[in-house]
Design an enzyme around this catalytic site. Structure first.
Site, PDB file in Angstrom:
ATOM      1  N   GLU A  26       2.665   3.370  -3.000  1.00 38.64           N
ATOM      2  CA  GLU A  26       2.406   1.935  -3.058  1.00 38.64           C
ATOM      3  C   GLU A  26       2.521   1.411  -4.493  1.00 38.64           C
ATOM      4  OE1 GLU A  26       1.658  -0.874  -1.231  1.00 38.64           O
ATOM      5  OE2 GLU A  26       2.740   0.389   0.170  1.00 38.64           O
ATOM      6  N   TYR A  48       2.766   9.159   2.796  1.00 37.46           N
ATOM      7  CA  TYR A  48       2.107   7.847   2.823  1.00 37.46           C
ATOM      8  C   TYR A  48       0.651   8.001   3.240  1.00 37.46           C
ATOM      9  CZ  TYR A  48       2.378   2.774   2.888  1.00 37.46           C
ATOM     10  OH  TYR A  48       2.215   1.441   2.611  1.00 37.46           O
ATOM     11  N   ASP A  67      -6.486   2.411   6.376  1.00 36.99           N
ATOM     12  CA  ASP A  67      -5.287   2.174   5.562  1.00 36.99           C
ATOM     13  C   ASP A  67      -4.692   3.496   5.049  1.00 36.99           C
ATOM     14  OD1 ASP A  67      -3.345   0.797   4.054  1.00 36.99           O
ATOM     15  OD2 ASP A  67      -4.693   0.583   2.330  1.00 36.99           O
ATOM     16  N   HIS A 123      10.222   1.007  -1.638  1.00 33.56           N
ATOM     17  CA  HIS A 123       9.822   2.016  -0.647  1.00 33.56           C
ATOM     18  C   HIS A 123      11.041   2.835  -0.214  1.00 33.56           C
ATOM     19  CE1 HIS A 123       5.605   1.394  -0.088  1.00 33.56           C
ATOM     20  NE2 HIS A 123       5.710   0.149   0.313  1.00 33.56           N
ATOM     21  N   HIS A 151      -3.224   1.061   0.068  1.00 31.14           N
ATOM     22  CA  HIS A 151      -3.122  -0.256  -0.568  1.00 31.14           C
ATOM     23  C   HIS A 151      -4.367  -0.585  -1.385  1.00 31.14           C
ATOM     24  CE1 HIS A 151      -0.240  -0.597   2.771  1.00 31.14           C
ATOM     25  NE2 HIS A 151       0.440  -1.348   1.936  1.00 31.14           N
ATOM     26  N   HIS A 181       9.173  -4.768  -3.835  1.00 31.12           N
ATOM     27  CA  HIS A 181       8.222  -3.762  -3.336  1.00 31.12           C
ATOM     28  C   HIS A 181       8.811  -3.044  -2.110  1.00 31.12           C
ATOM     29  CE1 HIS A 181       3.945  -2.503  -2.231  1.00 31.12           C
ATOM     30  NE2 HIS A 181       4.564  -2.362  -1.061  1.00 31.12           N
ATOM     31  N   GLU A 182       9.315  -3.811  -1.161  1.00 32.51           N
ATOM     32  CA  GLU A 182       9.835  -3.204   0.074  1.00 32.51           C
ATOM     33  C   GLU A 182      11.052  -2.331  -0.211  1.00 32.51           C
ATOM     34  OE1 GLU A 182       8.032  -3.110   2.547  1.00 32.51           O
ATOM     35  OE2 GLU A 182       6.671  -4.661   1.868  1.00 32.51           O
TER      36      GLU A 182
END
Lengths: 98, 354
Positions: free
Chosen positions: B198, B189, B271, B178, B276, B174-175
């Site tokens: 996301e 974002y 958020d 990005h 998310h 996931h990271e």
């Protein structure tokens, strides 16, 4: 004095909240919160402390009500002022206790 | 018809095409603001890139980059402080350290590199062999992992609610994704583009896990962040791509807030406008199309999403644009009215986007 705390975002996207009222805390704890708020110079912080978003960072919103004073600060984790982070840490512990 | 972008035209791709050390604006910033050792390192990086630049001019249009297929991983230890990147704990080719977080970050970033290279012929995050830097043991009781624009960062978790963030390989995927998104569609974002950003990270995160486990679409549990919660939390993981909103329901942390369709989309400001939260909608669309198509999800559904991310979508693309773009891609790859195109269309219809 009332402190309303909310943390959103982060990889998990969990919403962590805590509300405390110094009138209902034990005197040593109430004292500690007052000191943290004073150290943060909270009422002189800007309402928004933002930065270009880094994915998965936390966002915080803190509101303090004291007498007729009332101030809300929104801050991105990546630009958290050093003087504010001890108060944030304290409130986060309160949120974790549920 | 939207014009097809090529990598060289992309505005985000102004990283030195030869050496891929760092974009010049970052080294400039380090030289101005960094510590003594960071400054020395940045100046050295700049000198090397200047040298390379000279060499490039001498040989014309040939582009140098890290040899395709070769990983360059470095894992740093922040030692529970917040200075990045920290102290080097494991470099490429070094043996296991015995520190679980260090070794998981090393292996997980390797699996992610291999996934993008072997499935999509992509050479690292930027497509040009960029180094994969990770920092573990960031801060104290830190319940998070993030991508700071140039590296991955992982906390140890507080031990009460969260375990260490390297525990789940899809978190690592996931990271890193990005980083891919930042170099490609560069989805902003916030709001729907942010929720798509996301979702792409969750999609490629789970695909990396499925490939490691050799799972077909129907064999996966489609849970993001499995194992991340401690046993005290009532939950199976952070997000369910199959059934958004059902991953956890706990006394302390509350209930999973993800919507499974557009009827329940979150419209608040928390958020970054629910990046998310609303990712549940495209996440479920991916799950639906991947299971309808069948087989290994990265082979067809994953390919459709990868082409959308790297060639078609733009910074402000929303759910509807993503849906229509993916229907077009499925038609181009597998034929108009093919089973695959129908699966893509049905999935986005089911979640209420089209």
């Amino acid at each position: 004095m009332r402190v309303l705390f909310e943390r959103t975002g982060g990889f998990a996207g969990l919403v962590m909240t805590a509300t405390i009222d110094t009138a209902t805390l034990l005197p040593p704890e109430a004292n500690q919160v007052c000191q943290l708020v004073a150290a943060a110079d909270f009422f002189n912080l800007p309402a928004t402390i933002a930065s270009p978003s880094q994915p998965d960072r936390f966002q915080y919103q803190i509101t303090i009500e004291e007498g007729d004073r009332h101030h809300t600060v929104q801050v991105d984790e990546s630009v958290m002022p050093d003087r504010l982070s001890p108060l944030v840490e304290w409130m986060l512990e309160a949120a974790r206790r549920g | 018809m939207k014009k097809l972008k090529t990598r060289s035209q992309h505005p985000k791709n102004h990283i030195c095409p030869i050496c891929c050390i760092l974009p010049p604006h970052i080294t400039d910033r380090v030289i101005l603001n960094g510590t003594e050792s960071q400054r020395e390192w940045a100046l050295q990086a700049l000198r090397e890139s200047e040298q390379f630049r000279g060499r490039r001019e001498a040989v014309g249009s040939i582009r140098f980059m890290a040899p395709a297929g070769s990983k360059r991983r470095t894992v740093y230890n922040a030692k529970n402080l917040t200075d990045l990147p920290g102290t080097i704990a494991r470099g490429e080719g070094d043996p296991s350290t015995g520190d679980l977080a260090v070794d998981e970050a090393y292996n997980g970033s390797g699996a992610t590199y291999d996934f993008f290279y072997e499935v999509f012929k992509r050479n690292s995050i930027d497509g040009l062999g960029m180094r994969l830097d990770s920092t573990v043991h960031y801060d104290r009781k830190y319940d998070n992992a993030f991508w700071n624009g140039s590296q991955m960062v992982y906390g140890d978790g507080d031990g009460e609610l969260f375990n260490r963030f390297t525990i789940s390989i899809d978190v690592i995927g996931h990271e890193l994704t990005h980083g891919v998104t930042q170099n490609e569609a560069a989805l902003v974002y916030r709001g729907q583009p942010g929720a798509l950003n996301e979702s792409f990270s969750d999609v490629f995160g789970i695909l990396i896990k499925q490939r490691i486990l050799n799972q077909t679409a129907d064999q996966s549990n489609w849970i993001i962040g499995e194992g991340l919660f401690t046993s005290r939390v009532n939950g199976v993981g952070i997000r369910s791509m199959k059934a958004p909103g059902t991953a956890y329901n706990d006394r302390v942390i509350g209930k999973d807030p993800q919507p499974a369709d557009m009827k329940n989309i979150y419209t608040g400001t928390a958020d970054n406008g629910g990046v998310h939260i609303n990712s549940g909608i495209p996440n479920r669309a991916f799950y639906l199309m991947a299971t309808a198509i069948g087989g290994y999800a990265w082979e067809k559904a994953g390919k459709i999403w990868y082409i959308a991310l790297t060639e078609r979508l733009r910074a402000r693309s929303n759910f509807r644009t993503a849906a229509n773009t993916m229907i077009l891609i499925a038609g181009e790859l597998y034929g108009q009215n093919s089973k695959e195109q129908k699966a893509v269309r049905d999935a986005w219809k089911t979640v209420g986007v089209i």
